[in-house]
Design an enzyme around this catalytic site. Structure first.
Site, PDB file in Angstrom:
ATOM      1  N   ARG A 194      20.214  36.179  45.602  1.00 34.51           N
ATOM      2  CA  ARG A 194      21.032  37.177  45.491  1.00 34.51           C
ATOM      3  C   ARG A 194      21.056  37.903  46.676  1.00 34.51           C
ATOM      4  NH1 ARG A 194      22.015  33.801  43.026  1.00 34.51           N
ATOM      5  NH2 ARG A 194      21.856  33.508  40.891  1.00 34.51           N
TER       6      ARG A 194
ATOM      7  N   SER B 258      25.077  40.559  35.838  1.00 32.95           N
ATOM      8  CA  SER B 258      23.471  40.897  35.563  1.00 32.95           C
ATOM      9  C   SER B 258      23.197  42.260  36.307  1.00 32.95           C
ATOM     10  CB  SER B 258      22.669  39.789  36.267  1.00 32.95           C
ATOM     11  OG  SER B 258      22.933  38.692  35.520  1.00 32.95           O
TER      12      SER B 258
ATOM     13  N   GLU C 237      20.987  44.762  41.016  1.00 33.38           N
ATOM     14  CA  GLU C 237      21.896  43.601  41.677  1.00 33.38           C
ATOM     15  C   GLU C 237      23.086  43.993  42.168  1.00 33.38           C
ATOM     16  OE1 GLU C 237      22.068  39.665  39.758  1.00 33.38           O
ATOM     17  OE2 GLU C 237      24.163  39.680  40.157  1.00 33.38           O
TER      18      GLU C 237
HETATM   19  C1  FAD Z   1      31.100  39.605  33.753  1.00 31.07           C
HETATM   20  C2  FAD Z   1      30.303  39.311  35.203  1.00 31.07           C
HETATM   21  C3  FAD Z   1      29.719  38.056  35.228  1.00 31.07           C
HETATM   22  C4  FAD Z   1      28.833  37.894  36.493  1.00 31.07           C
HETATM   23  N1  FAD Z   1      28.098  36.820  36.769  1.00 31.07           N
HETATM   24  C5  FAD Z   1      27.787  36.583  37.896  1.00 31.07           C
HETATM   25  C6  FAD Z   1      26.965  35.389  38.061  1.00 31.07           C
HETATM   26  O1  FAD Z   1      26.759  34.457  37.279  1.00 31.07           O
HETATM   27  N2  FAD Z   1      26.372  35.169  39.385  1.00 31.07           N
HETATM   28  C7  FAD Z   1      26.557  36.029  40.253  1.00 31.07           C
HETATM   29  O2  FAD Z   1      26.033  35.658  41.384  1.00 31.07           O
HETATM   30  N3  FAD Z   1      27.194  37.190  40.100  1.00 31.07           N
HETATM   31  C8  FAD Z   1      27.881  37.411  39.079  1.00 31.07           C
HETATM   32  N4  FAD Z   1      28.428  38.490  38.758  1.00 31.07           N
HETATM   33  C9  FAD Z   1      28.706  39.576  39.971  1.00 31.07           C
HETATM   34  C10 FAD Z   1      29.953  39.458  40.612  1.00 31.07           C
HETATM   35  O3  FAD Z   1      31.105  38.611  40.220  1.00 31.07           O
HETATM   36  C11 FAD Z   1      29.905  38.542  41.966  1.00 31.07           C
HETATM   37  O4  FAD Z   1      28.796  39.365  42.780  1.00 31.07           O
HETATM   38  C12 FAD Z   1      31.058  38.376  42.912  1.00 31.07           C
HETATM   39  O5  FAD Z   1      30.917  37.503  43.707  1.00 31.07           O
HETATM   40  C13 FAD Z   1      31.649  39.735  43.218  1.00 31.07           C
HETATM   41  O6  FAD Z   1      32.997  39.777  43.878  1.00 31.07           O
HETATM   42  P1  FAD Z   1      33.993  40.745  44.025  1.00 31.07           P
HETATM   43  O7  FAD Z   1      34.951  39.943  44.930  1.00 31.07           O
HETATM   44  O8  FAD Z   1      34.376  41.148  42.763  1.00 31.07           O
HETATM   45  O9  FAD Z   1      33.162  41.697  44.802  1.00 31.07           O
HETATM   46  P2  FAD Z   1      33.443  43.218  44.885  1.00 31.07           P
HETATM   47  O10 FAD Z   1      32.613  43.786  43.600  1.00 31.07           O
HETATM   48  O11 FAD Z   1      34.780  43.811  45.138  1.00 31.07           O
HETATM   49  O12 FAD Z   1      32.471  43.439  46.077  1.00 31.07           O
HETATM   50  C14 FAD Z   1      31.091  43.528  45.881  1.00 31.07           C
HETATM   51  C15 FAD Z   1      30.289  43.673  47.508  1.00 31.07           C
HETATM   52  O13 FAD Z   1      30.695  42.678  48.232  1.00 31.07           O
HETATM   53  C16 FAD Z   1      31.548  43.451  49.506  1.00 31.07           C
HETATM   54  N5  FAD Z   1      32.681  42.675  49.758  1.00 31.07           N
HETATM   55  C17 FAD Z   1      33.536  42.295  48.953  1.00 31.07           C
HETATM   56  N6  FAD Z   1      34.578  41.511  49.594  1.00 31.07           N
HETATM   57  C18 FAD Z   1      34.035  41.240  50.907  1.00 31.07           C
HETATM   58  C19 FAD Z   1      34.549  40.641  52.087  1.00 31.07           C
HETATM   59  N7  FAD Z   1      35.432  40.013  52.137  1.00 31.07           N
HETATM   60  N8  FAD Z   1      33.750  41.043  53.227  1.00 31.07           N
HETATM   61  C20 FAD Z   1      32.694  41.724  53.244  1.00 31.07           C
HETATM   62  N9  FAD Z   1      32.362  42.376  52.162  1.00 31.07           N
HETATM   63  C21 FAD Z   1      32.800  42.160  50.821  1.00 31.07           C
HETATM   64  C22 FAD Z   1      31.828  44.750  48.773  1.00 31.07           C
HETATM   65  O14 FAD Z   1      32.149  45.636  50.003  1.00 31.07           O
HETATM   66  C23 FAD Z   1      30.715  44.823  48.032  1.00 31.07           C
HETATM   67  O15 FAD Z   1      29.568  45.684  48.776  1.00 31.07           O
HETATM   68  C24 FAD Z   1      29.099  38.898  37.788  1.00 31.07           C
HETATM   69  C25 FAD Z   1      29.960  39.849  37.357  1.00 31.07           C
HETATM   70  C26 FAD Z   1      30.498  40.142  36.241  1.00 31.07           C
HETATM   71  C27 FAD Z   1      31.268  41.487  35.858  1.00 31.07           C
END
Ligand code: FAD
Length: 357
Positions: free
Chosen positions: A166, A245, A349
């Site tokens: 992570r 998480s 996380e």
């Molecule tokens: C119901 C649920 C279940 C989940 N299950 C998992 C799981 O099983 N495993 C897991 O690892 N995670 C899980 N997550 C966490 C999350 O989905 C992941 O971390 C996902 O990759 C975040 O993507 P996002 O586009 O929503 O990022 P955001 O929430 O929009 O951003 C997250 C971070 O990444 C940065 N960021 C986003 N895009 C970029 C980019 N293009 N360039 C640079 N920085 C960027 C943002 O600035 C921020 O710091 C879960 C979340 C939820 C709500």
């Protein structure tokens, strides 16, 4: 140089609708970029004017302060899915879970157990997303990113991303790069999945760990398991109004693990053994969900508008009217309670913006 279009942006009363927690105060300006050039132009403009910049894609790993963000919020909405043989290139704004489904339809293996993870492809390298025995770092070959310090587009190899559990160089240094494109090499296993690594998935599929099954079956099994834990987004289900998480699984060195086992025996009885998984070089990973549950914070815990999910102890949820302050108060209570019970400190996380545990 050609003049690039920069969305003038709009002030935003609340960032809450952009996050899966539905939390976060106002932002000075929201800009949406639909091409790589627009992303770069918006980042350059913010960096050159010294304006704080927050990148948001799916908003599924963000906890934003009630005070909001005093700067530019750049929403990544680029599109691009390019599959050539077993090589895949995704634009940062592509929906990750839909892209996974398309690779499975194409008969490829390697990311099928990452189905159902919300958010964008471009965010997957940020925390090296992982679930059910797979992590993107196993199949990701390159990240094309805008290097904010050098002011140019760079291509980083897998090794240069410094992936760990992570974590990555992007999470360590949020002001360093903006991810534009992510490249993977998947496996053509004639429609079969990668070997199933996770015991719970193997059980549901009725196979042994290490076996392969049709990739579509592996994906469906993972989606079923995730849905049962509130880990697939559903706007009508408050158990999914979370950031997934909330805490990472603690990784302990030998001394810390031995002390932890003693505390577990003292508190829960001499025959109780905590979950333990090898994590390299004398280190052991244990389960944050188990710790939270055994410290007394069971499913559904909480009286207020922020509570533990009724389906999974690791998800802290907004029941509809929570503020970020409510969520953080609950997170601190859980963290401190686990520390008091077992001497282990849980770490958040999701990325915190303008707030901290
Ligand atoms: C119901 C649920 C279940 C989940 N299950 C998992 C799981 O099983 N495993 C897991 O690892 N995670 C899980 N997550 C966490 C999350 O989905 C992941 O971390 C996902 O990759 C975040 O993507 P996002 O586009 O929503 O990022 P955001 O929430 O929009 O951003 C997250 C971070 O990444 C940065 N960021 C986003 N895009 C970029 C980019 N293009 N360039 C640079 N920085 C960027 C943002 O600035 C921020 O710091 C879960 C979340 C939820 C709500």
């Amino acid at each position: 140089m050609q003049e690039l279009h920069i969305d003038p942006g709009v002030p935003l009363a609340s960032l809450a609708p952009l996050t899966t927690l539905r939390l976060g105060g106002p932002a000075k300006r929201l800009v949406t970029a639909t091409t790589d050039d627009e992303v770069i132009a918006a980042v350059r403009e913010a960096d050159e004017s010294g304006t704080p910049l927050l990148i948001v894609a799916g908003g599924s790993n963000l906890v934003i302060a009630d005070e909001g963000f005093d700067g530019t919020v750049l929403r990544i909405a680029t599109r691009g899915f390019d599959l050539t043989g077993s090589r895949l290139e995704l634009a940062a704004g592509e929906n990750w879970s839909k892209a996974v489904a398309r690779t499975v339809e194409a008969g490829l293996a390697g990311v099928e157990c990452l189905a159902g993870i919300p958010g964008s492809a471009g965010a997957t390298p940020i925390q090296n997303v992982g679930a059910y025995g797979q992590e993107v770092s196993s199949t990701l070959t390159e990240v094309v990113a805008y290097d904010r310090r050098r002011g140019e587009v760079v291509t980083l190899t897998n090794a240069e991303c410094d992936f760990s559990y992570r974590h990555s160089r992007f999470k360590a240094d949020p002001a360093g790069h903006v991810v534009l494109r992510v490249r993977f090499t998947l496996e053509d296993a004639e429609g079969l999945s990668a070997p199933i690594r996770y015991a719970e998935t193997a059980r549901l599929l009725g196979v042994e760990a290490g076996d392969r099954v049709p990739a579509a079956q592996a994906r469906e099994a993972v989606l079923r398991l995730r849905a049962g834990k509130g880990m697939v987004l559903d706007p009508d289900d408050h158990d999914t109004w979370s950031a997934g998480s909330f805490f990472t699984n603690p990784i302990l060195d030998e001394t810390a693990f031995a002390a932890f086992v003693d505390r577990v025996r003292e508190r829960l009885g001499p025959d109780v053994a905590p979950p333990a998984f090898p994590a390299g070089e004398g280190r052991t990973k244990t389960s944050a969900a188990w710790l939270i549950d055994k410290a007394g914070f069971t499913k559904g815990y909480g009286q207020g508008p922020a509570r533990i999910s009724t389906k999974h102890t690791l998800a802290l949820t907004n029941r509809g009217s929570a503020t970020t302050a409510d969520l953080l108060a609950l997170a601190r209570e859980v963290r401190d309670g686990v520390h008091e019970a077992f001497g282990v400190t849980l770490t958040n996380e999701p990325v915190m913006v303008g707030c901290a545990l």
